[in-house]
Enzyme design. Structure first.
Site, short mmCIF file in Angstrom:
data_model
loop_
_atom_site.label_atom_id
_atom_site.label_comp_id
_atom_site.label_asym_id
_atom_site.label_seq_id
_atom_site.Cartn_x
_atom_site.Cartn_y
_atom_site.Cartn_z
N CYS A 64 25.00 66.53 -21.11
CA CYS A 64 23.58 67.24 -21.63
C CYS A 64 23.39 67.36 -22.84
O CYS A 64 23.27 66.39 -23.76
CB CYS A 64 23.65 68.42 -20.76
SG CYS A 64 21.78 69.09 -20.28
N HIS A 161 25.33 67.71 -15.07
CA HIS A 161 26.37 68.37 -15.03
C HIS A 161 27.46 68.17 -13.87
O HIS A 161 27.40 68.80 -13.03
CB HIS A 161 26.20 70.02 -15.26
CG HIS A 161 25.48 70.33 -16.47
ND1 HIS A 161 26.32 70.75 -17.48
CD2 HIS A 161 24.25 70.38 -16.77
CE1 HIS A 161 25.65 70.98 -18.44
NE2 HIS A 161 24.14 70.64 -18.08
N GLU A 163 30.45 68.66 -13.62
CA GLU A 163 31.44 69.78 -13.56
C GLU A 163 30.66 70.77 -12.46
O GLU A 163 31.59 71.59 -12.02
CB GLU A 163 31.90 70.34 -14.75
CG GLU A 163 30.92 71.31 -15.37
CD GLU A 163 29.79 70.67 -16.10
OE1 GLU A 163 29.44 69.34 -16.11
OE2 GLU A 163 29.10 71.31 -17.06
N1 GLN Z 1 18.04 71.65 -23.26
C1 GLN Z 1 19.47 71.58 -24.05
C2 GLN Z 1 19.01 70.78 -25.00
O1 GLN Z 1 17.90 70.53 -25.53
C3 GLN Z 1 20.27 70.93 -22.98
C4 GLN Z 1 20.67 71.76 -21.87
C5 GLN Z 1 21.96 71.56 -21.32
O2 GLN Z 1 22.97 71.14 -21.99
N2 GLN Z 1 22.34 71.93 -20.20
O3 GLN Z 1 19.88 70.74 -26.14
#
Ligand code: GLN
Length: 168
Positions: A64, A161, A163
């Site tokens: 992410c 994710h 995890e």
């Molecule tokens: N929305 C976050 C970003 O733009 C990422 C979200 C996440 O890591 N779950 O950095």
């Protein structure tokens, strides 16, 4: 890091420059807020040393926000168009769009295929989407026709994710 410990790995958190001296076989870049993470990495003097380690071939696993930090191109719909989106490490030849699933779908779970293994629960939390990949980037999973995890050289990166999935 709790996830990796559960998997039997010996882990430590990188919070300051001295931590990098401990040496590691893999660096995990977790989720969070990529703008905050990037700024902290710079403020703490960790940014350039970590970038060197990644470019030197250290295996990296990113989820992410971690993927956003690695991406070569960042499309940030939340920014006014007179500010260019920040590029962080810029070592992974993909384009990402931050917060790609809007408010309604900010966080959701779906079932998808990952690396040929069916029925994997994928949890997205205000996730980016991968809007383009360069030649040679291996796509490991997709959702809605877009890649959701990729592998490139020493980097494996997820928009979701793993995890948090029961099967992970
Ligand atoms: N929305 C976050 C970003 O733009 C990422 C979200 C996440 O890591 N779950 O950095």
């Amino acid at each position: 890091s709790a996830y990796w410990r559960k998997k039997g790995a010996d882990t430590f958190e990188v919070r300051q420059l001295a931590d990098l001296g401990r040496g590691m076989d893999l660096l995990a870049l977790p989720g969070g807020e990529s703008t905050v993470q990037g700024k902290l990495l710079k403020d703490l003097g960790l940014f350039d040393p970590i970038k060197k380690l990644i470019e030197g071939g250290l295996p990296v696993f990113a989820t992410c926000a971690g993927l956003i930090l690695l991406a070569e191109r960042i499309d940030d719909p939340g920014r006014r168009d007179d500010t260019r989106p920040e590029k962080w490490f810029g070592v992974l030849p993909v384009a990402v769009k931050r917060n790609a699933y809007g408010r309604q779908l900010g966080s959701f779970t779906t079932i998808g295929k990952w690396d040929g293994i069916p029925d994997t629960t994928m949890t997205f939390i205000r996730a980016p989407s991968i809007t383009a990949v360069s030649d040679g980037v291996e796509v490991l999973s997709t959702f809605d026709g877009q890649p959701t995890s990729v592998r490139w050289r020493n980097i494996t990166a997820f928009t979701w994710h793993p995890e948090l999935s029961a099967t992970a």
